[in-house]
Design a protein around this motif. Structure first.
Motif, mmCIF file in Angstrom:
data_model
loop_
_atom_site.group_PDB
_atom_site.id
_atom_site.type_symbol
_atom_site.label_atom_id
_atom_site.label_comp_id
_atom_site.label_asym_id
_atom_site.label_seq_id
_atom_site.Cartn_x
_atom_site.Cartn_y
_atom_site.Cartn_z
ATOM 1 N N ASP A 1 0.824 -1.215 0.000
ATOM 2 C CA ASP A 1 0.000 0.000 0.000
ATOM 3 C C ASP A 1 0.853 1.257 0.000
ATOM 4 O OD1 ASP A 1 -2.174 -1.704 0.132
ATOM 5 O OD2 ASP A 1 -2.748 -1.136 2.181
ATOM 6 N N SER A 2 2.020 1.201 0.603
ATOM 7 C CA SER A 2 2.881 2.382 0.733
ATOM 8 C C SER A 2 3.817 2.582 -0.453
ATOM 9 C CB SER A 2 3.707 2.253 2.009
ATOM 10 O OG SER A 2 4.518 1.080 1.936
ATOM 11 N N ALA A 3 3.717 1.745 -1.485
ATOM 12 C CA ALA A 3 4.637 1.835 -2.626
ATOM 13 C C ALA A 3 4.497 3.165 -3.354
ATOM 14 C CB ALA A 3 4.381 0.683 -3.598
ATOM 15 N N LEU A 4 5.619 3.660 -3.844
ATOM 16 C CA LEU A 4 5.605 4.869 -4.669
ATOM 17 C C LEU A 4 4.959 4.577 -6.021
ATOM 18 C CD1 LEU A 4 9.224 6.153 -3.992
ATOM 19 C CD2 LEU A 4 7.090 7.033 -3.011
ATOM 20 N N ALA A 5 5.154 3.369 -6.513
ATOM 21 C CA ALA A 5 4.567 2.899 -7.761
ATOM 22 C C ALA A 5 4.631 1.379 -7.745
ATOM 23 C CB ALA A 5 5.324 3.459 -8.960
ATOM 24 N N SER A 6 3.843 0.752 -8.616
ATOM 25 C CA SER A 6 3.910 -0.704 -8.712
ATOM 26 C C SER A 6 3.766 -1.132 -10.166
ATOM 27 C CB SER A 6 2.843 -1.369 -7.847
ATOM 28 O OG SER A 6 1.557 -1.059 -8.337
ATOM 29 N N LEU A 7 4.328 -2.299 -10.445
ATOM 30 C CA LEU A 7 4.281 -2.897 -11.773
ATOM 31 C C LEU A 7 3.855 -4.347 -11.598
ATOM 32 C CD1 LEU A 7 7.832 -1.705 -12.854
ATOM 33 C CD2 LEU A 7 5.682 -0.580 -13.428
ATOM 34 N N GLU A 8 2.948 -4.810 -12.418
ATOM 35 C CA GLU A 8 2.567 -6.216 -12.399
ATOM 36 C C GLU A 8 3.096 -6.840 -13.690
ATOM 37 O OE1 GLU A 8 -1.324 -7.268 -10.527
ATOM 38 O OE2 GLU A 8 -1.663 -5.143 -11.012
ATOM 39 N N PRO B 1 3.873 14.863 -8.762
ATOM 40 C CA PRO B 1 5.129 14.672 -8.037
ATOM 41 C C PRO B 1 4.885 13.869 -6.753
ATOM 42 C CG PRO B 1 4.806 16.989 -8.596
ATOM 43 C CD PRO B 1 3.536 16.266 -8.934
ATOM 44 N N PRO B 2 5.743 12.898 -6.471
ATOM 45 C CA PRO B 2 5.549 12.094 -5.256
ATOM 46 C C PRO B 2 5.779 12.924 -3.997
ATOM 47 C CG PRO B 2 7.623 11.528 -6.320
ATOM 48 C CD PRO B 2 6.923 12.487 -7.231
ATOM 49 N N ALA B 3 5.016 12.585 -2.964
ATOM 50 C CA ALA B 3 5.145 13.289 -1.684
ATOM 51 C C ALA B 3 6.356 12.799 -0.895
ATOM 52 C CB ALA B 3 3.877 13.091 -0.850
ATOM 53 N N ARG B 4 6.826 11.569 -1.199
ATOM 54 C CA ARG B 4 7.960 10.987 -0.495
ATOM 55 C C ARG B 4 9.007 10.557 -1.512
ATOM 56 N NH1 ARG B 4 5.531 5.966 1.858
ATOM 57 N NH2 ARG B 4 4.500 6.058 -0.129
#
Length: 163
Positions: free
Chosen positions: A109-116, A144-147
């Motif tokens: 859930d905390s990922a900056l992005a994900s790929l399947e 822009p990412p917050a983290r």
């Protein structure tokens, strides 16, 4: 000439790399620093899995997997999923995650992005296998990412500093 393993490790460690968590539909997970994008058309990525790791045979047998690009505040999770000999069952207990919409493999859930991904090739890489996958699904920030990301440099987890 024989290359000293410790010297090689120190030299290779001077290359900063991002950290991802690769998961399978059965809930197996592994922290990975050897990950990169390969191609835009078709969209391909690769990661390297140590052949003696329990995760190695599982990910090859399943044929699909998810990649969670971890954030700077995910070090505890990353360390846990890098621990050798941790229990096989419940590896993601206590880690907020959800099934990816394409493969069903867990995505943090905390990922900056994900790929399947679906495995398209496996190459011998010495004591590792190089696992290439076609990206079937992507989720990530719209702006822009917050983290920032968690990175690995010189044998330690690090964070990027804002300028």
């Amino acid at each position: 000439m024989t290359v000293d393993q410790a010297s090689f490790r120190r030299a290779a460690g001077q290359f900063a790399s991002g950290i991802v968590v690769v998961t399978t539909g059965t809930g197996h997970a592994m922290t990975v620093s050897a990950f990169t994008s390969v191609s835009l058309v078709p969209p391909l990525v690769l990661f390297c899995a140590e052949k003696i790791a329990r995760f190695h045979d599982v990910v090859l047998a399943e044929g699909s997997w998810a990649v969670s690009i971890v954030a700077e505040d995910d070090e505890k999770t990353v360390r846990w999923l890098a621990t050798r000999g941790r229990p096989l069952d419940g590896q993601l207990d206590g880690v907020a995650h959800h099934p990816g919409p394409v493969t069903g493999a867990p995505v943090l859930d905390s990922a900056l992005a994900s790929l399947e991904c679906r495995t398209t090739a496996v190459h011998d890489g010495g004591d590792h296998s190089i696992v290439v996958g076609e990206v079937l699904g992507v989720s990530g920030p719209d702006g822009p990412p917050a983290r920032g990301p968690l990175i690995h440099y010189a044998g330690a987890y690090r964070r990027l500093r804002s300028q």
